[in-house]
Scaffold this active site. Structure first.
Site, mmCIF file in Angstrom:
data_model
loop_
_atom_site.group_PDB
_atom_site.id
_atom_site.type_symbol
_atom_site.label_atom_id
_atom_site.label_comp_id
_atom_site.label_asym_id
_atom_site.label_seq_id
_atom_site.Cartn_x
_atom_site.Cartn_y
_atom_site.Cartn_z
ATOM 1 N N ALA A 110 0.767 -1.248 0.000
ATOM 2 C CA ALA A 110 0.000 0.000 0.000
ATOM 3 C C ALA A 110 0.799 1.300 0.000
ATOM 4 O O ALA A 110 0.291 2.338 -0.405
ATOM 5 C CB ALA A 110 -0.936 0.008 1.198
ATOM 6 N N ASP A 133 2.033 -2.829 4.217
ATOM 7 C CA ASP A 133 3.315 -2.737 3.517
ATOM 8 C C ASP A 133 4.364 -3.411 4.397
ATOM 9 O O ASP A 133 4.169 -3.581 5.596
ATOM 10 C CB ASP A 133 3.719 -1.280 3.219
ATOM 11 N N ASP A 160 5.026 -8.954 5.673
ATOM 12 C CA ASP A 160 5.176 -9.485 4.334
ATOM 13 C C ASP A 160 3.768 -9.872 3.846
ATOM 14 O O ASP A 160 3.071 -10.637 4.518
ATOM 15 C CB ASP A 160 6.108 -10.712 4.386
ATOM 16 N N CYS A 230 4.107 -0.807 -12.452
ATOM 17 C CA CYS A 230 4.516 0.309 -13.312
ATOM 18 C C CYS A 230 5.778 -0.107 -14.063
ATOM 19 O O CYS A 230 6.761 0.619 -14.078
ATOM 20 C CB CYS A 230 4.698 1.581 -12.513
HETATM 21 C C1 LIG Z 1 4.387 -0.051 -6.244
HETATM 22 S S1 LIG Z 1 4.661 0.210 -4.574
HETATM 23 C C2 LIG Z 1 3.021 0.468 -3.989
HETATM 24 C C3 LIG Z 1 2.461 1.827 -4.311
HETATM 25 C C4 LIG Z 1 1.149 2.074 -3.603
HETATM 26 N N1 LIG Z 1 0.175 1.045 -3.886
HETATM 27 C C5 LIG Z 1 0.553 3.413 -3.966
HETATM 28 O O1 LIG Z 1 -0.349 3.477 -4.795
HETATM 29 O O2 LIG Z 1 0.992 4.428 -3.385
HETATM 30 C C6 LIG Z 1 4.978 -1.398 -3.975
HETATM 31 C C7 LIG Z 1 5.090 -1.516 -2.468
HETATM 32 O O3 LIG Z 1 5.225 -2.910 -2.147
HETATM 33 C C8 LIG Z 1 5.954 -2.998 -0.941
HETATM 34 N N2 LIG Z 1 6.408 -4.387 -0.791
HETATM 35 C C9 LIG Z 1 7.560 -4.954 -1.229
HETATM 36 N N3 LIG Z 1 7.601 -6.252 -0.871
HETATM 37 C C10 LIG Z 1 6.447 -6.514 -0.202
HETATM 38 C C11 LIG Z 1 5.908 -7.669 0.426
HETATM 39 N N4 LIG Z 1 6.573 -8.831 0.437
HETATM 40 N N5 LIG Z 1 4.711 -7.571 1.045
HETATM 41 C C12 LIG Z 1 4.040 -6.386 1.051
HETATM 42 N N6 LIG Z 1 4.499 -5.260 0.462
HETATM 43 C C13 LIG Z 1 5.684 -5.326 -0.144
HETATM 44 C C14 LIG Z 1 7.039 -1.952 -1.111
HETATM 45 O O4 LIG Z 1 7.550 -1.557 0.142
HETATM 46 C C15 LIG Z 1 6.296 -0.830 -1.847
HETATM 47 O O5 LIG Z 1 5.862 0.141 -0.929
#
Ligand SMILES: C[S@@+](CC[C@H](N)C(=O)[O-])C[C@H]1O[C@@H](n2cnc3c(N)ncnc32)[C@H](O)[C@@H]1O
Length: 300
Positions: A110, A133, A160, A230
């Site tokens: 998120a 997150d 996670d 993205c």
């Molecule tokens: C593309 S960004 C999300 C952007 C967000 N949805 C927004 O609209 O502002 C992806 C996110 O996934 C998180 N992330 C990475 N590995 C993860 C995991 N195993 N479980 C949950 N989140 C994770 C990262 O920290 C990052 O903040």
């Protein structure tokens, strides 16, 4: 700038889109856009107040506008959370999630909360959105944006996302806006191109498959699951959606939005994907003068 692309990435991108326009647009500065936060103020009121800086509407999001100011952070409406700086293509997922007030929604990845706050807006601050997150420094940004936007229905968790698998059939709608190689964001920052290598996309693909399978498991039968990234990389896009379709009863739905896009690839580098992945949207920068984006709408 493109002459600085590492040769492996240039070759990879040329296989994805060999058009001259694709590479031209990767070098063009990005138009800034905002979403008007109707949790804080009436849409028409804000449009009137900011008529000097709002330009054309984002065609696929009723609250989205391109904006013509350089000094965005000085605008009081921004500081107050009345408008939220958000890339126009990143407004797509909440628009197609079929959100309603009162729902229980999961936003698995998120932070920094652009989509969480948009989800809460479409739920009219009624119901609950679990915003998760994995990284503490990202959680801080999420908390601050949720507060700034006046979101009252968010429950923030830090773990996670794969650990959500135990909440089977629990959520009315789920968003997996996955961590990715960010190649679609090269227009915003060239650093994303510098850091890419194929191993990175292979590792991310594995994580993305696990996160998407988890999101699917958490969803109630009949609910909508949206997967987005993205990046342009098929390993992180079609391959991930194909994996879910092959390993579950998920159905993929057509996305009907006023946006120029191409279908998901069914073949790439000798791999074949299910024909249904054509229903995914691939948005390359030259098509709508935006960042690059990929999105799939799935139903349980
Ligand atoms: C593309 S960004 C999300 C952007 C967000 N949805 C927004 O609209 O502002 C992806 C996110 O996934 C998180 N992330 C990475 N590995 C993860 C995991 N195993 N479980 C949950 N989140 C994770 C990262 O920290 C990052 O903040």
């Amino acid at each position: 700038m493109l002459e600085d692309l590492n040769p492996a990435l240039f070759e990879r991108l040329s296989k994805i889109d060999r058009s001259k326009e694709f590479f031209e647009f990767l070098e063009k500065p990005l138009r800034k856009s905002v979403r008007i936060n109707t949790l804080k103020a009436d849409l028409d009121y804000v449009v009137n107040r900011l008529s000097g800086i709002l330009e054309e509407k984002v065609p696929w999001c009723g609250e989205g506008y391109y904006i013509n100011t350089e000094n965005f952070s000085a605008i009081p409406e921004h500081q107050l959370g009345v408008i939220f700086s958000q890339s126009s293509v990143s407004m797509i997922p909440p628009v197609i999630m079929e959100l309603k007030p009162g729902m229980l929604v999961l936003d698995l990845c998120a932070s920094p909360g652009a989509k969480t706050t948009q989800i809460a807006q479409y739920m009219n601050n009624e119901g609950c959105v679990v915003a998760n997150d994995v990284k503490i420094e990202r959680i801080n940004m999420l908390v601050s944006n949720i507060q700034k936007c006046g979101v009252l229905i968010a429950k923030i968790t830090m773990m996670d996302g794969r650990r959500f698998a135990r909440f089977e059939n629990r959520f009315d709608a789920v968003l997996v806006d996955a961590p990715c190689s960010n190649l679609g964001m090269i227009r915003r920052s060239f650093s994303h191109a510098k850091s890419w290598n194929i191993k990175m996309s292979l590792d991310l693909s594995k994580l993305q498959k696990e996160l998407l399978m988890t999101g699917y498991r958490c969803l109630k039968p009949g609910g909508v699951l949206v997967y987005s990234t993205c990046t342009f990389e098929p390993l992180e896009n079609e391959e991930v959606v194909d994996f879910l379709l092959r390993n579950s009863e998920a159905e993929i739905e057509k996305i009907d939005l006023p946006i120029k896009a191409i279908e998901g690839f069914t073949e790439f580098e000798g791999k074949s994907y299910l024909g249904e992945v054509r229903r995914c949207l691939r948005i390359h920068p030259q098509m709508n003068d935006t960042e690059g984006f990929f999105v799939a709408k799935l139903r349980k």
